[in-house]
Scaffold this motif. Structure first.
Motif, PDB file in Angstrom:
ATOM      1  N   LEU A 164      -5.478  11.352   7.558  1.00  0.00           N
ATOM      2  CA  LEU A 164      -6.273  10.192   8.550  1.00  0.00           C
ATOM      3  C   LEU A 164      -7.668   9.936   8.017  1.00  0.00           C
ATOM      4  N   GLU A 165      -7.904   8.427   7.956  1.00  0.00           N
ATOM      5  CA  GLU A 165      -9.224   8.125   7.497  1.00  0.00           C
ATOM      6  C   GLU A 165      -9.924   7.571   8.892  1.00  0.00           C
ATOM      7  N   PHE A 166     -11.371   7.659   9.020  1.00  0.00           N
ATOM      8  CA  PHE A 166     -12.131   7.330  10.025  1.00  0.00           C
ATOM      9  C   PHE A 166     -13.419   7.407   9.919  1.00  0.00           C
ATOM     10  N   GLY A 284      -6.803   4.306   6.761  1.00  0.00           N
ATOM     11  CA  GLY A 284      -5.603   4.366   6.507  1.00  0.00           C
ATOM     12  C   GLY A 284      -5.174   5.621   7.261  1.00  0.00           C
ATOM     13  N   LEU A 285      -3.683   5.548   7.262  1.00  0.00           N
ATOM     14  CA  LEU A 285      -2.793   6.823   7.706  1.00  0.00           C
ATOM     15  C   LEU A 285      -1.831   6.779   6.452  1.00  0.00           C
ATOM     16  N   HIS A 286      -1.999   7.630   5.829  1.00  0.00           N
ATOM     17  CA  HIS A 286      -1.059   7.939   4.621  1.00  0.00           C
ATOM     18  C   HIS A 286      -0.126   9.170   4.798  1.00  0.00           C
ATOM     19  N   ILE A 287       1.317   8.966   4.660  1.00  0.00           N
ATOM     20  CA  ILE A 287       2.051  10.174   4.653  1.00  0.00           C
ATOM     21  C   ILE A 287       2.881  10.389   3.390  1.00  0.00           C
ATOM     22  N   LEU A 330       4.948  -1.497  12.948  1.00  0.00           N
ATOM     23  CA  LEU A 330       4.607  -0.122  13.445  1.00  0.00           C
ATOM     24  C   LEU A 330       3.366   0.368  12.301  1.00  0.00           C
ATOM     25  N   PHE A 331       3.440  -0.044  11.267  1.00  0.00           N
ATOM     26  CA  PHE A 331       2.602   0.015  10.277  1.00  0.00           C
ATOM     27  C   PHE A 331       0.911  -0.482  10.661  1.00  0.00           C
ATOM     28  N   ALA A 332       1.217  -1.638  11.273  1.00  0.00           N
ATOM     29  CA  ALA A 332       0.015  -2.379  11.509  1.00  0.00           C
ATOM     30  C   ALA A 332       0.254  -2.913  12.800  1.00  0.00           C
ATOM     31  N   PRO A 333      -0.295  -2.238  13.960  1.00  0.00           N
ATOM     32  CA  PRO A 333       0.325  -2.406  15.136  1.00  0.00           C
ATOM     33  C   PRO A 333      -0.856  -3.154  16.210  1.00  0.00           C
ATOM     34  N   THR A 334      -1.682  -3.591  15.429  1.00  0.00           N
ATOM     35  CA  THR A 334      -3.000  -4.301  16.228  1.00  0.00           C
ATOM     36  C   THR A 334      -3.527  -5.706  15.493  1.00  0.00           C
ATOM     37  N   ALA A 335      -3.982  -6.481  16.443  1.00  0.00           N
ATOM     38  CA  ALA A 335      -4.749  -7.430  15.567  1.00  0.00           C
ATOM     39  C   ALA A 335      -5.657  -7.376  14.673  1.00  0.00           C
ATOM     40  N   GLY A 380      -2.116   1.839   8.941  1.00  0.00           N
ATOM     41  CA  GLY A 380      -3.561   1.719   9.459  1.00  0.00           C
ATOM     42  C   GLY A 380      -3.650   3.222  10.147  1.00  0.00           C
ATOM     43  N   ALA A 381      -4.912   3.824  10.333  1.00  0.00           N
ATOM     44  CA  ALA A 381      -5.109   4.898  11.165  1.00  0.00           C
ATOM     45  C   ALA A 381      -5.080   4.508  12.447  1.00  0.00           C
ATOM     46  N   ASP A 382      -4.845   3.226  12.899  1.00  0.00           N
ATOM     47  CA  ASP A 382      -4.850   2.862  14.377  1.00  0.00           C
ATOM     48  C   ASP A 382      -3.196   2.917  14.690  1.00  0.00           C
ATOM     49  N   ALA A 383      -2.359   3.147  13.820  1.00  0.00           N
ATOM     50  CA  ALA A 383      -0.775   3.156  13.801  1.00  0.00           C
ATOM     51  C   ALA A 383      -0.465   4.677  14.822  1.00  0.00           C
ATOM     52  N   ASN A 384       0.665   4.446  15.234  1.00  0.00           N
ATOM     53  CA  ASN A 384       1.082   5.704  16.084  1.00  0.00           C
ATOM     54  C   ASN A 384       1.765   6.585  14.923  1.00  0.00           C
TER      55      ASN A 384
END
Length: 478
Positions: A164-166, A284-287, A330-335, A380-384
């Motif tokens: 997770l990046e922030f 980003g949210l990398h898995i 799901l990977f990009a859940p926001t504007a 993205g890190a904004d994803a669930n």
């Protein structure tokens, strides 16, 4: 009181729930924790919603044993709320159900102290069932568990690790003004340059990052080292590999809460927004994922010990490539998430893969054959975290089951050689998601309907808002 002092005050050698006895009754587990933490006055009971926003209630310590024994009540509509907290009627979880309460029970292993608050408190995560005791279909944690169960039915175990990046940002911000990086507690200045993996940048925020690490140890979140990332004030924390993807996603939710809480305790904010700055890197949210067979062997590894992987690895990548666009919502859940999708920003734009190549959506990192794995670099890190893990694992198993063919691996700069193929707008991603047979099969038609309704309502509200940029550009010029 500084955060490190609060953490030391909470320190306790016991397990998170105060007892190591797996056969202990729920009430005994709760009471044992309270006995080990006599100064804990309140407990936050947490239920992450469909956007990954943690909803919940704050209860007194005397209520905790009852919560563990009988559960807590939350309306099912909590999974029909958008990111602003408004209920979305089109989900069918509000008036059609009479906005009824459903039972929620504690998730084992998540009752832990909260070390970043001035008053001693604790937290525990919950999971919902319907009135018949069936796991609730619209809860993201349940969606991931169902995918995990399909692996276990085949004698397979997915091993996952999330990164997770922030950004650490200034708490003070005027309305309609952009965020700015936080002031370093060491230098009293704001970082203004990009020093990826810079040690001075870590030193500037050493107290914050140390308290995050201490909070993770106290809450038994398996976090690795922090690193400075590609923009001023940006950091990354990696979670270690776990053979239970649901537990791994639990830890990602807990990590985000810990980072935000510790940052507040230090007078700043932390943001996991996908693209908080126009010109700087997004979050980003990398898995990372490998899969073990019943004997504990990595089925992605070349059986001859080579470093190019097995045919099963390519089938898994083929499945991820085939399902990427279906799951983009799901990977990009926001504007804001679609502003992160820009070339040359370490954000893949097409369903490509390569060995040790960070310009690709699916990277096979360098390493030993036994450590062969896929890094999924799109979200993205904004994803669930539950839904990202569910989508990645479903895509992998779909590819294995159908023997999907992977495209040729990419050498060099995929931004230059590969045409962008992922949905470029929120509406396009949501339309693809809503019509996806893959999503309906793996996540359930009910979940597909609820998620789409929440995010489509959120999208309409966002696009109806008149922004300061529009006033600046158009108010007096047209």
């Amino acid at each position: 009181m500084v955060c490190s002092e609060i953490i030391n005050r909470h320190a306790c050698p016991m397990s998170p729930e105060g007892t190591s006895g797996s056969d202990a009754s729920p009430r005994l587990i709760a009471q044992s924790f309270l006995d080990q933490h006599p100064d804990v006055a309140t407990i936050d009971i947490l239920l992450p919603d469909i956007s990954g926003v943690v909803r919940g209630k704050r209860i007194g310590r005397d209520q905790l044993p009852g919560i563990f024994e009988e559960g807590a009540a939350f309306p099912a509509s909590v999974f029909g709320t958008d990111v602003t907290g408004d209920s979305v009627e089109e989900t069918g979880l509000v008036w059609e159900l009479g906005d009824a309460d459903y039972p929620c029970r504690p998730v084992p292993g998540t009752l832990v102290p909260v070390p970043w608050t001035a008053r001693q408190t604790a937290q525990v995560m919950l999971t919902m069932t319907d009135p018949n005791g069936v796991p609730f279909f619209a809860e993201p944690r349940v969606v991931l568990q169902r995918v995990f169960d399909r692996y276990r039915a085949r004698g397979l175990t997915p091993v996952v690790a999330l990164e997770l990046e922030f950004y650490l940002i200034d708490r003070k911000r005027e309305d309609h003004a952009p965020p700015i990086p936080a002031v370093s507690p060491v230098t009293g200045a704001r970082q203004a340059t990009t020093q990826v993996y810079g040690l001075d940048e870590l030193d500037d925020f050493e107290a914050v990052l140390d308290d995050v690490a201490n909070a993770c140890r106290l809450q038994q979140i398996p976090a690795g080292a922090a690193s400075a990332e590609y923009a001023p004030g940006q950091f990354e924390i990696n979670l270690t590999h776990e053979a239970d993807p649901v537990r791994a996603a639990d830890h990602a939710i807990m990590l985000k809460r810990a980072v935000k809480g510790v940052a507040r305790a230090h007078g700043m904010n932390a943001t996991f927004m996908a693209k908080p700055f126009s010109e700087d890197s997004g979050n980003g949210l990398h898995i990372h994922t490998s899969v073990l067979d019943a004997d504990g062997n990595n089925i992605f590894a070349d059986p001859d010990g080579g470093k190019l992987g097995s045919p099963t690895l390519e089938h898994a990548i083929g499945g991820l490539a085939a399902t990427l666009s279906d799951c983009m919502a799901l990977f990009a859940p926001t504007a804001n998430a679609y502003k992160r999708l820009r070339p040359h920003n370490y954000v893949p734009m097409s369903a490509c893969w390569g060995y040790n190549n960070r310009t690709c959506a699916f990277r096979v990192p360098a390493g030993s054959a036994a450590a062969t794995r896929i890094e999924h670099r799109v979200a993205g890190a904004d994803a669930n975290p539950y839904l990202v893990a569910a989508a990645v694992l479903a895509g992998i198993l779909h590819g294995i089951e159908t023997r999907a063919e992977a495209p040729p691996p990419i050498d060099g700069n995929a931004y230059e050689t590969e045409k962008p193929s992922v949905p470029k707008t929120w509406v396009e991603a949501l339309d693809r998601f809503a019509s996806s047979d893959f999503v309906a099969e793996w996540f359930g038609e009910g979940f597909r309907r609820v998620f789409h309704a929440v995010k489509e309502g959120e999208r309409r509200d966002f696009e109806a808002e008149v922004t300061p940029l529009e006033w600046r550009w158009y108010l007096t010029t047209v």
